[in-house]
Motif scaffolding. Sequence first.
Motif, mmCIF file in Angstrom:
data_model
loop_
_atom_site.group_PDB
_atom_site.id
_atom_site.type_symbol
_atom_site.label_atom_id
_atom_site.label_comp_id
_atom_site.label_asym_id
_atom_site.label_seq_id
_atom_site.Cartn_x
_atom_site.Cartn_y
_atom_site.Cartn_z
ATOM 1 N N GLN A 46 0.754 -1.341 -0.114
ATOM 2 C CA GLN A 46 0.013 0.115 0.185
ATOM 3 C C GLN A 46 0.963 1.277 -0.129
ATOM 4 O O GLN A 46 0.545 2.321 -0.692
ATOM 5 N N ILE A 47 2.030 1.170 0.866
ATOM 6 C CA ILE A 47 2.718 2.363 0.838
ATOM 7 C C ILE A 47 3.431 2.589 -0.552
ATOM 8 O O ILE A 47 3.636 3.799 -1.003
ATOM 9 N N ALA A 48 3.912 1.349 -0.952
ATOM 10 C CA ALA A 48 4.426 1.326 -2.246
ATOM 11 C C ALA A 48 3.590 2.088 -3.565
ATOM 12 O O ALA A 48 4.184 2.589 -4.273
ATOM 13 N N ASN A 49 2.408 2.130 -3.328
ATOM 14 C CA ASN A 49 1.758 2.820 -4.149
ATOM 15 C C ASN A 49 1.757 4.362 -4.390
ATOM 16 O O ASN A 49 1.432 5.027 -5.038
ATOM 17 N N TRP A 50 2.526 4.900 -2.846
ATOM 18 C CA TRP A 50 2.452 6.204 -2.970
ATOM 19 C C TRP A 50 3.746 6.939 -3.127
ATOM 20 O O TRP A 50 3.926 7.870 -3.490
ATOM 21 N N THR A 51 4.601 6.082 -2.676
ATOM 22 C CA THR A 51 6.159 6.598 -2.681
ATOM 23 C C THR A 51 7.238 5.343 -2.694
ATOM 24 O O THR A 51 6.933 4.247 -2.152
ATOM 25 N N ALA A 52 8.171 5.475 -3.285
ATOM 26 C CA ALA A 52 9.234 4.712 -3.623
ATOM 27 C C ALA A 52 10.210 4.618 -2.391
ATOM 28 O O ALA A 52 10.942 3.666 -2.264
ATOM 29 N N SER A 53 10.069 5.478 -1.385
ATOM 30 C CA SER A 53 11.031 5.550 -0.126
ATOM 31 C C SER A 53 10.456 4.508 0.719
ATOM 32 O O SER A 53 11.151 4.116 1.808
ATOM 33 N N GLY A 54 9.279 3.885 0.585
ATOM 34 C CA GLY A 54 8.819 3.074 1.438
ATOM 35 C C GLY A 54 8.585 3.401 2.776
ATOM 36 O O GLY A 54 8.049 2.638 3.761
ATOM 37 N N LYS A 55 8.143 4.712 2.976
ATOM 38 C CA LYS A 55 7.826 5.322 4.366
ATOM 39 C C LYS A 55 6.859 6.470 4.095
ATOM 40 O O LYS A 55 6.738 7.093 3.105
#
Length: 213
Positions: A46-55
């Motif tokens: 789910q986080i990867a949908n929004w950012t490549a940072s993983g945070k």
Amino acid sequence: MSSLALVIGNKATSSWSLRPWIAMVHAGIPFREIQIRLRRSDTKAQIANWTASGKIPVLLDGGERIWESYAILEHLADRFPDRGLWPADPAARAHARSISCEMHGGFAALRRDLAMDVLHDLRGQRWSDEAQADIDRISAIWREARGRFGASGPFLFGRFSNADAMYAPVVTRFATYGVSLGVVERSYVDSVLAHPAMQRWIDEAKAEPPMGT
């Protein structure tokens, strides 16, 4: 509808999410909230949908994505210069940025031993000497800011600013674990906890499903 959206985690425990959220609510900046449930099997995806940072948090501003709480706060101050997110006085503003950066990059023992949890009373738990050193340093930071710049109000620089947003999760930690504080620090903790935006965050944390669900 606002062009801004803030991707955050659970309000009960997501300290980094609290920082931009409380700043935006305090400043009256409209935004859409996107919450990702933490400690679930699909959290990472789910986080990867929004950012490549993983945070998280991540601020979505039109076609831009801004991650890292401190970077989001700086972006908001640039985007909304009339909202007073940094102190107006240059010396106070420089000091506010310095202590905010120190918070962003430091205090690992405090984070480890006194994890943010706005739902439980954890007084009586013990922490390491390293965490106590972090507590002592933060207390000194607060006393200095209040003493030098805080005469006009109850927050670090008088009015609520990005510096208070950066330290808001620490305020919750000190309350949760019953940390012994001096008069200046205790008054500051009480002021942040009484802020309407903080009260709203805690109330919404109480209404969340249990962690991991």
